[in-house]
Design a protein around this motif. Sequence first.
Motif, short mmCIF file in Angstrom:
data_model
loop_
_atom_site.label_atom_id
_atom_site.label_comp_id
_atom_site.label_asym_id
_atom_site.label_seq_id
_atom_site.Cartn_x
_atom_site.Cartn_y
_atom_site.Cartn_z
N ARG A 31 0.84 -1.19 0.00
CA ARG A 31 0.00 0.00 0.00
C ARG A 31 0.87 1.23 0.00
N ARG A 38 -7.07 16.76 3.06
CA ARG A 38 -8.10 16.05 3.82
C ARG A 38 -7.51 14.88 4.61
N GLY A 39 -6.19 14.81 4.70
CA GLY A 39 -5.57 13.74 5.49
C GLY A 39 -4.95 12.68 4.63
N PRO A 40 -4.71 11.51 5.21
CA PRO A 40 -3.99 10.44 4.50
C PRO A 40 -4.87 9.68 3.50
N VAL A 41 -4.26 9.25 2.42
CA VAL A 41 -4.87 8.36 1.44
C VAL A 41 -4.00 7.11 1.36
N VAL A 42 -4.63 5.94 1.41
CA VAL A 42 -3.91 4.66 1.42
C VAL A 42 -4.49 3.79 0.31
N ALA B 33 -4.53 5.31 9.40
CA ALA B 33 -3.48 6.18 8.87
C ALA B 33 -3.68 7.60 9.37
N ALA B 73 -7.94 11.47 9.72
CA ALA B 73 -7.43 10.10 9.75
C ALA B 73 -8.18 9.28 8.71
N SER B 74 -7.56 8.19 8.30
CA SER B 74 -8.21 7.28 7.36
C SER B 74 -8.15 5.87 7.90
N GLN B 76 -8.25 1.87 6.28
CA GLN B 76 -8.18 1.16 5.01
C GLN B 76 -8.21 -0.34 5.25
N ARG B 93 -12.27 7.92 4.72
CA ARG B 93 -11.54 9.14 5.08
C ARG B 93 -12.40 9.96 6.02
#
Lengths: 138, 138
Positions: A31, A38-42, B33, B73-74, B76, B93
Motif C-alpha cells: 500500500r 483532507r488527510g492520509p490516502v492509502v 493512517a 485520519a483514514s 483502510q 476518510r
Amino acid sequence: VSDAEHWFPSHVRHLAEEECWEILADHDVGRVAYCDDRGPVVLPVNYSLDRQAILIRLAPYSRLAVQLEDALASFQIDEYDNFNQSGWSVLLRGKATHVETAAPSAEGDQPFPWAEGERSLLVRITPDEITGRRLLPA
Amino acid sequence: VSDAEHWFPSHVRHLAEEECWEILADHDVGRVAYCDDRGPVVLPVNYSLDRQAILIRLAPYSRLAVQLEDALASFQIDEYDNFNQSGWSVLLRGKATHVETAAPSAEGDQPFPWAEGERSLLVRITPDEITGRRLLPA
C-alpha cells in the motif's frame, strides 16, 4: 510508548531493517500512502524493489502520479493470521519521486501491475526510515 | 482519472457505500493512517464497527492515541488473490476523536485487540467519505 503498542504490546518483536527488506523482496502487493489537505490516502499497489527503494508503475497523469511527485510518502505491507491472532507489518517512510525514463532500472526489476492500461510512469519511494514488527502467537 | 486506476483500470468495479460497510462488518483487522510532519503513517489495528464509524482501542498515552485526537485520519482494508490477480479495497476518510468513557458503546460492539495490555481509550473514526473498488479476475 511506540506505535507498535496499538497492535501487539506483549508478544511484539521488532524486525531488523534487513528482515524488513527480506519481507519486501518476498511480496509484490503493498500500500502506498500520501497526505492531502483532507488527510492520509492509502491505496493498494503492485510494486517491486530497486535496491533499497520501492518502485511502482502508474499512468502519468493519474491523481496518484500527481500526488507522488516529490512528495512525502509511505509504503506499507502486512500480513496476519486470524486463527493465531498473529502477524507482521513493515512501514517505509520517505519521499516519492518520478523516475526519469531516460534512466530506467533493469527490466527484470520493474513492477508488474496486474491491471492493464498505459503505465509509463515509474515512481520511486526512497526510504528515510523503515520499521517492522512481528506479533507472535499468544 | 481516479485513484482506482493505479491498481485496476480495466476490470475495476466501484463498490457502493453499502457494499463497503458490509465488507467492513465482515472483518476485524484493518489499517489506520494519520499524517505528521514527515508524511503518512499506516499501521494495522483491530477494529469494530459502531453504526457507520470505526472503533479502535488504544493505550491512552501511546503515540497513536495522541495522533488520533481530533485529527484527520483514514481507515483502510483490502484483500487480494495472487493467483487470480484480483482483489478489493475500501478506504474511509474522516476524522478521529477520542470517545468519552462516560458514554461507551454497547459492550458487544467493542473492538477486541489481539494483544493484551491496558487499552482503556476508545477512538472513533467518523467518515466524511467511503470509497471502494473491486478488481475482477482477468
